[in-house]
Scaffold this motif. Structure first.
Motif, PDB file in Angstrom:
ATOM      1  N   ASN A  91      -0.652   4.454   6.934  1.00  0.00           N
ATOM      2  CA  ASN A  91      -0.364   5.667   6.569  1.00  0.00           C
ATOM      3  C   ASN A  91      -0.222   5.401   4.901  1.00  0.00           C
ATOM      4  O   ASN A  91       0.574   5.570   4.196  1.00  0.00           O
ATOM      5  N   ALA A  92      -1.405   4.775   4.687  1.00  0.00           N
ATOM      6  CA  ALA A  92      -0.710   3.997   3.184  1.00  0.00           C
ATOM      7  C   ALA A  92      -2.980   3.599   2.495  1.00  0.00           C
ATOM      8  O   ALA A  92      -3.636   4.019   3.459  1.00  0.00           O
ATOM      9  N   SER A  93      -2.711   3.211   1.523  1.00  0.00           N
ATOM     10  CA  SER A  93      -3.519   2.455   0.944  1.00  0.00           C
ATOM     11  C   SER A  93      -2.915   0.992   0.253  1.00  0.00           C
ATOM     12  O   SER A  93      -1.959   0.786   0.032  1.00  0.00           O
ATOM     13  N   VAL A  94      -4.034   0.734  -0.152  1.00  0.00           N
ATOM     14  CA  VAL A  94      -3.932  -0.967  -1.493  1.00  0.00           C
ATOM     15  C   VAL A  94      -4.039  -0.212  -2.626  1.00  0.00           C
ATOM     16  O   VAL A  94      -5.077   0.167  -2.809  1.00  0.00           O
ATOM     17  N   ASP A  95      -3.422  -0.371  -3.340  1.00  0.00           N
ATOM     18  CA  ASP A  95      -3.633  -0.324  -4.678  1.00  0.00           C
ATOM     19  C   ASP A  95      -3.973  -1.795  -5.038  1.00  0.00           C
ATOM     20  O   ASP A  95      -2.821  -2.371  -5.760  1.00  0.00           O
ATOM     21  N   THR A  96      -4.819  -2.116  -5.558  1.00  0.00           N
ATOM     22  CA  THR A  96      -5.651  -3.494  -6.205  1.00  0.00           C
ATOM     23  C   THR A  96      -5.954  -3.608  -7.369  1.00  0.00           C
ATOM     24  O   THR A  96      -4.959  -4.241  -7.532  1.00  0.00           O
ATOM     25  N   ALA A  97      -5.252  -2.868  -7.933  1.00  0.00           N
ATOM     26  CA  ALA A  97      -5.634  -2.326  -9.774  1.00  0.00           C
ATOM     27  C   ALA A  97      -3.716  -3.502  -9.942  1.00  0.00           C
ATOM     28  O   ALA A  97      -3.530  -4.075 -11.058  1.00  0.00           O
ATOM     29  N   ARG A  98      -2.951  -2.411  -8.816  1.00  0.00           N
ATOM     30  CA  ARG A  98      -1.439  -3.143  -9.398  1.00  0.00           C
ATOM     31  C   ARG A  98      -1.292  -4.034  -8.072  1.00  0.00           C
ATOM     32  O   ARG A  98      -0.065  -4.211  -8.281  1.00  0.00           O
ATOM     33  N   GLY A  99      -2.058  -4.075  -7.450  1.00  0.00           N
ATOM     34  CA  GLY A  99      -1.535  -5.306  -6.490  1.00  0.00           C
ATOM     35  C   GLY A  99      -0.961  -4.766  -5.520  1.00  0.00           C
ATOM     36  O   GLY A  99       0.424  -5.791  -5.550  1.00  0.00           O
ATOM     37  N   GLU A 100      -0.414  -3.400  -5.183  1.00  0.00           N
ATOM     38  CA  GLU A 100       0.544  -2.743  -4.346  1.00  0.00           C
ATOM     39  C   GLU A 100       0.074  -1.756  -2.725  1.00  0.00           C
ATOM     40  O   GLU A 100      -0.585  -1.664  -3.054  1.00  0.00           O
ATOM     41  N   ILE A 101       0.891  -1.871  -2.001  1.00  0.00           N
ATOM     42  CA  ILE A 101       0.419  -1.623  -1.081  1.00  0.00           C
ATOM     43  C   ILE A 101       1.415   0.306  -1.159  1.00  0.00           C
ATOM     44  O   ILE A 101       2.955   0.241  -1.191  1.00  0.00           O
ATOM     45  N   VAL A 102       0.603   1.244  -1.017  1.00  0.00           N
ATOM     46  CA  VAL A 102       1.607   2.503  -1.138  1.00  0.00           C
ATOM     47  C   VAL A 102       1.370   3.170   0.570  1.00  0.00           C
ATOM     48  O   VAL A 102       0.743   4.019   0.724  1.00  0.00           O
ATOM     49  N   ARG A 103       2.675   3.685   0.601  1.00  0.00           N
ATOM     50  CA  ARG A 103       3.280   4.043   1.621  1.00  0.00           C
ATOM     51  C   ARG A 103       3.328   5.612   1.628  1.00  0.00           C
ATOM     52  O   ARG A 103       3.851   5.624   0.663  1.00  0.00           O
ATOM     53  N   TYR A 104       2.741   6.641   1.869  1.00  0.00           N
ATOM     54  CA  TYR A 104       2.383   7.625   1.951  1.00  0.00           C
ATOM     55  C   TYR A 104       3.602   8.431   2.469  1.00  0.00           C
ATOM     56  O   TYR A 104       3.592   8.131   3.848  1.00  0.00           O
ATOM     57  N   ARG A 105       4.364   9.097   1.249  1.00  0.00           N
ATOM     58  CA  ARG A 105       5.634   9.925   2.516  1.00  0.00           C
ATOM     59  C   ARG A 105       4.857  11.051   3.916  1.00  0.00           C
ATOM     60  O   ARG A 105       5.260  11.628   4.649  1.00  0.00           O
ATOM     61  N   GLN A 106       3.844  11.773   2.611  1.00  0.00           N
ATOM     62  CA  GLN A 106       3.492  12.791   3.734  1.00  0.00           C
ATOM     63  C   GLN A 106       1.810  12.770   5.067  1.00  0.00           C
ATOM     64  O   GLN A 106       1.469  11.270   3.501  1.00  0.00           O
ATOM     65  N   ILE A 107       1.849  13.337   5.466  1.00  0.00           N
ATOM     66  CA  ILE A 107       0.858  12.444   5.592  1.00  0.00           C
ATOM     67  C   ILE A 107      -0.524  13.801   6.247  1.00  0.00           C
ATOM     68  O   ILE A 107      -0.838  14.809   6.534  1.00  0.00           O
ATOM     69  N   HIS A 108      -1.491  13.462   5.617  1.00  0.00           N
ATOM     70  CA  HIS A 108      -2.678  14.268   4.833  1.00  0.00           C
ATOM     71  C   HIS A 108      -3.930  13.705   5.033  1.00  0.00           C
ATOM     72  O   HIS A 108      -5.074  12.892   5.701  1.00  0.00           O
ATOM     73  N   LEU A 109      -4.277  14.173   6.797  1.00  0.00           N
ATOM     74  CA  LEU A 109      -4.989  14.150   7.961  1.00  0.00           C
ATOM     75  C   LEU A 109      -6.134  14.388   7.786  1.00  0.00           C
ATOM     76  O   LEU A 109      -7.089  15.050   7.769  1.00  0.00           O
ATOM     77  N   GLY A 110      -7.380  13.671   8.049  1.00  0.00           N
ATOM     78  CA  GLY A 110      -8.372  13.605   7.558  1.00  0.00           C
ATOM     79  C   GLY A 110      -9.130  14.046   8.726  1.00  0.00           C
ATOM     80  O   GLY A 110      -8.761  12.923   9.934  1.00  0.00           O
ATOM     81  N   ILE A 111     -10.181  14.414   9.411  1.00  0.00           N
ATOM     82  CA  ILE A 111     -11.299  15.149   9.787  1.00  0.00           C
ATOM     83  C   ILE A 111     -12.288  14.735  10.026  1.00  0.00           C
ATOM     84  O   ILE A 111     -13.042  15.040   9.566  1.00  0.00           O
ATOM     85  N   ALA A 112     -13.161  13.429  10.697  1.00  0.00           N
ATOM     86  CA  ALA A 112     -14.427  13.772  10.479  1.00  0.00           C
ATOM     87  C   ALA A 112     -15.164  13.728  10.979  1.00  0.00           C
ATOM     88  O   ALA A 112     -15.085  14.505  12.580  1.00  0.00           O
TER      89      ALA A 112
END
Length: 424
Positions: free
Chosen positions: A270-291
């Motif tokens: 449950n995360a994303s990569v902040d390429t500009a800052r060179g960091e992995i962002v791990r989210y506290r809440q789960i915002h669930l996308g439904i394709a």
């Protein structure tokens, strides 16, 4: 009285432009304050735009399919004597509605006229708009894309039944005509099967850009496994037997609930990569996308704070999203902010897929069709309801061990759902 120019308002969500999908008025029409004059299509959703002026339409600044920048002229109308005072009163009413939680959401304000833009949303105040054609004019017209589709297939515009507002011929009208058994091509272009060129714009362009970015930036990998979903159906039946009709849960809601449960055990996905800052962002809440496949193309509406919802609440949120997506009324805010996506491609009748990650998220979980198959259980061959599940993940965020662990845990939940469905 002077003419007043209404600029394309700020659409929110960082959007800077929109395509004109459908005008609801034409030159010479008389408009009233708050009347919906045009539908525009952004990279996020279709949006109805009301005008803050009353008067007669002098000029429409753009044809169907044309792209306009925020802050550029949209429509010019002749002014009314008390227009400014009425517009101010309208603004104040909108602000009061938002403060009172009426469901009328302000997306933003125009750069010159401070005019509120109403998102299309269930529960918003209805607008009654007269779309009768002016004397001597015809309300039967086509957008460039729809007109091209009709002509390429040899359809006479005058033979089509228009179902759009104000007698507009929409894409569905053309497609319906093409499906008729009596349809035959009437032009050389259609008879020779010429190539059809469809502009890559609006929502389709936004989807293409996002998927291209995902493939370019994310080093993804995919893993999959077959699971026995028989008990999932049994659990749904047992739960629904104990619920009133208006709270009945869907199979997709159960899958969403199990997804959230597995993510709590594997938060690195449950995360994303902040390429500009060179960091992995791990989210506290789960915002669930439904394709979701909609008449306007692929969309991924988001259920915010899905980890805080019960199974019944998830099912209700999914039901609302499905209705809005089907009607093309998903507001832009419901299409952003996801942290993980669930993709039920089994609805298309396929067993497996390697879904593309919804950038900038770190993973996407896919569910294939659930069908009866031979299955060995306790050493005996039997028939069970089997599905293939897959996980595409960003290898920068986790390795195969974590990804495989998440997928296997989710599969275990599918095979034994009652163990994680204690709180409805």
């Amino acid at each position: 009285m002077s003419n007043q120019i209404f600029m394309l308002p700020d659409l929110g969500e960082g959007l800077t432009e929109a395509d004109i999908a459908q005008w609801h008025v034409e030159v010479g029409d008389v408009v009233t304050i708050d009347q919906i004059v045009v539908e525009v299509e952004t990279a996020k959703a279709a949006v109805d735009v009301p005008i803050p002026f009353a008067g007669t339409v002098i000029e429409l600044h753009g044809a169907d399919g044309e792209t306009l920048k925020v802050g550029t002229p949209l429509i010019t109308v002749s002014g009314g004597s008390d227009a400014d005072a009425t517009v101010s009163a309208t603004h104040e009413r909108y602000r009061e509605e938002e403060r009172a939680g009426s469901g009328n959401v302000l997306i933003g304000y125009g750069t010159s006229e401070d005019a509120p833009l109403r998102r299309r949303r269930t529960g918003a105040a209805a607008h009654t708009v007269s779309l009768a054609p002016s004397s001597g004019t015809s309300a039967r017209w086509l957008s460039p894309i729809v007109r091209t589709l009709a002509r390429e297939n040899g359809l006479d515009e005058n033979s089509l039944t228009a179902t759009g507002a104000g007698g507009v011929i929409v894409r569905a009208d053309v497609e319906r005509a093409l499906e008729q058994p009596s349809f035959t091509a009437t032009t050389p272009a259609a008879a020779s099967s010429v190539d059809v060129r469809i502009p890559l714009e609006g929502l389709r362009k936004a989807v293409a850009d996002k998927l291209t970015t995902s493939r370019r930036e994310i080093p993804d990998a995919t893993t999959w496994v077959d699971v026995d979903a028989t008990e999932l159906f049994t659990a749904r039946t047992q739960i629904n037997n104990a619920l009133p009709d208006h709270d009945k849960i869907s199979l997709m809601a159960l899958l969403a609930r199990l997804t959230v449960a597995a993510l709590k055990r594997y938060p690195e996905l449950n995360a994303s990569v902040d390429t500009a800052r060179g960091e992995i962002v791990r989210y506290r809440q789960i915002h669930l996308g439904i394709a979701a496949h909609t008449p306007k193309g692929l969309m991924v509406p988001v259920i915010s704070d899905a980890d805080a919802l019960t199974t019944v609440e998830l099912s209700q949120a999914l039901r609302e999203m499905t209705e809005l997506a089907r009607d093309g009324k998903l507001p832009p805010a419901r299409l952003t902010g996801g942290t993980f996506t669930l993709n039920n491609y089994g609805v298309f009748g396929v067993d497996g897929s390697t879904p593309i990650i919804n950038h900038p998220e770190a993973a996407i979980l896919g569910i294939g069709r659930i069908i009866d198959k031979p299955w060995v259980m306790n050493g005996q061959l039997t028939v069970r309801k089997i599905a293939q599940i897959s996980l595409s993940f960003d290898h920068r965020v986790c390795d195969g061990g974590e990804a495989g662990g998440f997928l296997r845990l989710f599969g275990d939940y599918v095979e034994n759902p009652i163990s994680v469905l204690g709180r409805l």
